[in-house]
Structure formats: structure tokens, C-alpha cells
Motif scaffolding. Structure first.
Motif, PDB file in Angstrom:
ATOM      1  N   ASP A 193       4.107   1.775   2.241  1.00  0.00           N
ATOM      2  CA  ASP A 193       5.171   2.676   1.799  1.00  0.00           C
ATOM      3  C   ASP A 193       4.767   4.112   2.111  1.00  0.00           C
ATOM      4  OD1 ASP A 193       6.992   4.266   0.383  1.00  0.00           O
ATOM      5  OD2 ASP A 193       7.238   2.743  -1.169  1.00  0.00           O
ATOM      6  N   LEU A 194       5.533   4.746   3.000  1.00  0.00           N
ATOM      7  CA  LEU A 194       5.213   6.094   3.480  1.00  0.00           C
ATOM      8  C   LEU A 194       6.279   7.122   3.120  1.00  0.00           C
ATOM      9  CD1 LEU A 194       4.075   4.859   6.986  1.00  0.00           C
ATOM     10  CD2 LEU A 194       2.573   5.690   5.171  1.00  0.00           C
ATOM     11  N   CYS A 242       0.866  -1.164   0.000  1.00  0.00           N
ATOM     12  CA  CYS A 242       0.000   0.000   0.000  1.00  0.00           C
ATOM     13  C   CYS A 242       0.909   1.222   0.000  1.00  0.00           C
ATOM     14  CB  CYS A 242      -0.899   0.003   1.224  1.00  0.00           C
ATOM     15  SG  CYS A 242      -2.000   1.421   1.287  1.00  0.00           S
ATOM     16  N   TYR A 243       0.848   2.001  -1.066  1.00  0.00           N
ATOM     17  CA  TYR A 243       1.658   3.217  -1.197  1.00  0.00           C
ATOM     18  C   TYR A 243       0.762   4.404  -0.877  1.00  0.00           C
ATOM     19  CZ  TYR A 243       4.075   7.057  -3.551  1.00  0.00           C
ATOM     20  OH  TYR A 243       4.668   8.250  -3.853  1.00  0.00           O
ATOM     21  N   LEU A 244       1.187   5.220   0.086  1.00  0.00           N
ATOM     22  CA  LEU A 244       0.464   6.433   0.449  1.00  0.00           C
ATOM     23  C   LEU A 244       1.388   7.620   0.249  1.00  0.00           C
ATOM     24  CD1 LEU A 244      -1.111   5.188   3.811  1.00  0.00           C
ATOM     25  CD2 LEU A 244      -2.191   5.220   1.558  1.00  0.00           C
ATOM     26  N   ALA A 245       0.868   8.675  -0.361  1.00  0.00           N
ATOM     27  CA  ALA A 245       1.695   9.860  -0.611  1.00  0.00           C
ATOM     28  C   ALA A 245       0.856  11.111  -0.422  1.00  0.00           C
ATOM     29  CB  ALA A 245       2.265   9.820  -2.023  1.00  0.00           C
ATOM     30  N   VAL A 271       4.713  -3.994   7.834  1.00  0.00           N
ATOM     31  CA  VAL A 271       6.021  -3.340   7.766  1.00  0.00           C
ATOM     32  C   VAL A 271       5.845  -1.959   7.161  1.00  0.00           C
ATOM     33  CG1 VAL A 271       8.390  -3.482   6.912  1.00  0.00           C
ATOM     34  CG2 VAL A 271       7.117  -5.586   7.385  1.00  0.00           C
ATOM     35  N   LEU A 272       6.338  -0.935   7.843  1.00  0.00           N
ATOM     36  CA  LEU A 272       6.334   0.420   7.300  1.00  0.00           C
ATOM     37  C   LEU A 272       7.588   0.582   6.453  1.00  0.00           C
ATOM     38  CD1 LEU A 272       5.255   2.511  10.423  1.00  0.00           C
ATOM     39  CD2 LEU A 272       3.825   1.306   8.748  1.00  0.00           C
ATOM     40  N   ILE A 273       7.394   1.018   5.223  1.00  0.00           N
ATOM     41  CA  ILE A 273       8.515   1.190   4.298  1.00  0.00           C
ATOM     42  C   ILE A 273       8.912   2.660   4.243  1.00  0.00           C
ATOM     43  CG2 ILE A 273       9.309   0.882   1.913  1.00  0.00           C
ATOM     44  CD1 ILE A 273       8.652  -1.759   3.396  1.00  0.00           C
ATOM     45  N   ALA A 274      10.151   2.937   4.578  1.00  0.00           N
ATOM     46  CA  ALA A 274      10.772   4.259   4.469  1.00  0.00           C
ATOM     47  C   ALA A 274       9.874   5.384   4.966  1.00  0.00           C
ATOM     48  CB  ALA A 274      11.199   4.512   3.022  1.00  0.00           C
ATOM     49  N   PRO A 275       9.428   5.331   6.221  1.00  0.00           N
ATOM     50  CA  PRO A 275       8.568   6.411   6.705  1.00  0.00           C
ATOM     51  C   PRO A 275       9.264   7.765   6.592  1.00  0.00           C
ATOM     52  CG  PRO A 275       8.911   4.742   8.413  1.00  0.00           C
ATOM     53  CD  PRO A 275       9.740   4.356   7.250  1.00  0.00           C
TER      54      PRO A 275
END
Length: 156
Positions: A60-61, A28-31, A90-94
Motif C-alpha cells: 500500500d503506497l 505492507c503499508y508504507l507512508a 500488487v501495488l495498492i493505490a500508488p
């Protein structure tokens, strides 16, 4: 499966979401902005990722430029769902705003963090023993921002 772009996220909205499956992981990519006004599209994207039959859910944050308590609540709800269903979140690159709120709220320790999806998939695949999943290190004993670096190691 093709990535799913949330229909509610038009180019002029403050949040962008993409949900896709990558091997054994849901991504899940959030931007953009994650606050009270954008919590609904974020919740929809996170829920879509949780519906995928994957043992690992990566959020992915890296491109979140504003992160408020409503965004944190969505992550905590997603974490609770992952725990209830026996999955790893797993949080990716917060981004710095995300890390700042995680630290201020005292919730940073609740989340696994990786700098990229590839490392998260290697470390959190279903048959990886828990002790081999991550090794917490502090490179020189000093961490000016109070962050713990997580080095993911591949189990053999």
C-alpha cells in the motif's frame, strides 16, 4: 496475526511502515518519504511481508509523499522475490510521486496495481485464472497522464 510496526520508525522519522496478514494476502503499508535514507526500514517491512506464507503480497503506497530511486529499487527487489517464489505482488493505490517515477523509469508495466486491498484480494486470489484477473481499459481512448487504468474483475 497482529500488525507489525517497524521499531525503527519512530514518530519523528520520515517513513512509517506496517506489515500484517489479511486472509490470503500479506500487506505492507508504507507512508512518508521513501528514499536512500529510509530504504532500510522499507526493505525490512517488505521482507517481513514476503516472509508471510501468502500467495498475494500487497504494498500500500497511497501515503507515500516522496519516492526516489532507492524506493523503486526496493519494489523491484520485492517483485523479483515474488516472481521467484510464485507469488503475486500488487501495488495498492500508488501515490502520484510513486506513479511518476514508475512512468519515468519505464517500470510501470512490471507491476499489478489496484485501487484498494479488497479488489486486489478478489482479483488475485490463488485460483483465479490469469485472464480473469484484470482487464486493462482506457475509458475514452485518451489518457492525459499516460496511465493505464486497471479494472479488476472478479472471476466467477
Amino acid at each position: 496475526m497482529y500488525p507489525h510496526h517497524d521499531d525503527a520508525c519512530l514518530p519523528d522519522t520520515p517513513i512509517r511502515t506496517v506489515t500484517a496478514r489479511l486472509g490470503d494476502a500479506a500487506l505492507c503499508y508504507l507512508a512518508g518519504t521513501l528514499d536512500f535514507d529510509t530504504a532500510r526500514p522499507a526493505r525490512t517491512a517488505l521482507h517481513r511481508a514476503m516472509l508471510l506464507p501468502c500467495p498475494v503480497v500487497c504494498v500500500d503506497l497511497r501515503d507515500v509523499d516522496f519516492f526516489a530511486c532507492a524506493g523503486l529499487n526496493e519494489l523491484l527487489d520485492c517483485r523479483a522475490e515474488a516472481l521467484r517464489t510464485g507469488r503475486t505482488l500488487v501495488l495498492i493505490a500508488p501515490s502520484p510521486p510513486v506513479l511518476r517515477l514508475l512512468l519515468l523509469s519505464g517500470t510501470r508495466h512490471l507491476f499489478a496495481v489496484s485501487r484498494d486491498v479488497r479488489l486486489a484480494l478478489a482479483a488475485y486470489r490463488p485460483n483465479t485464472p490469469p485472464r480473469a484477473r484484470e482487464r486493462r481499459t482506457n475509458t475514452n481512448g485518451a489518457d492525459p497522464e499516460g496511465l493505464t487504468l486497471v479494472m479488476l474483475v472478479k472471476a466467477r
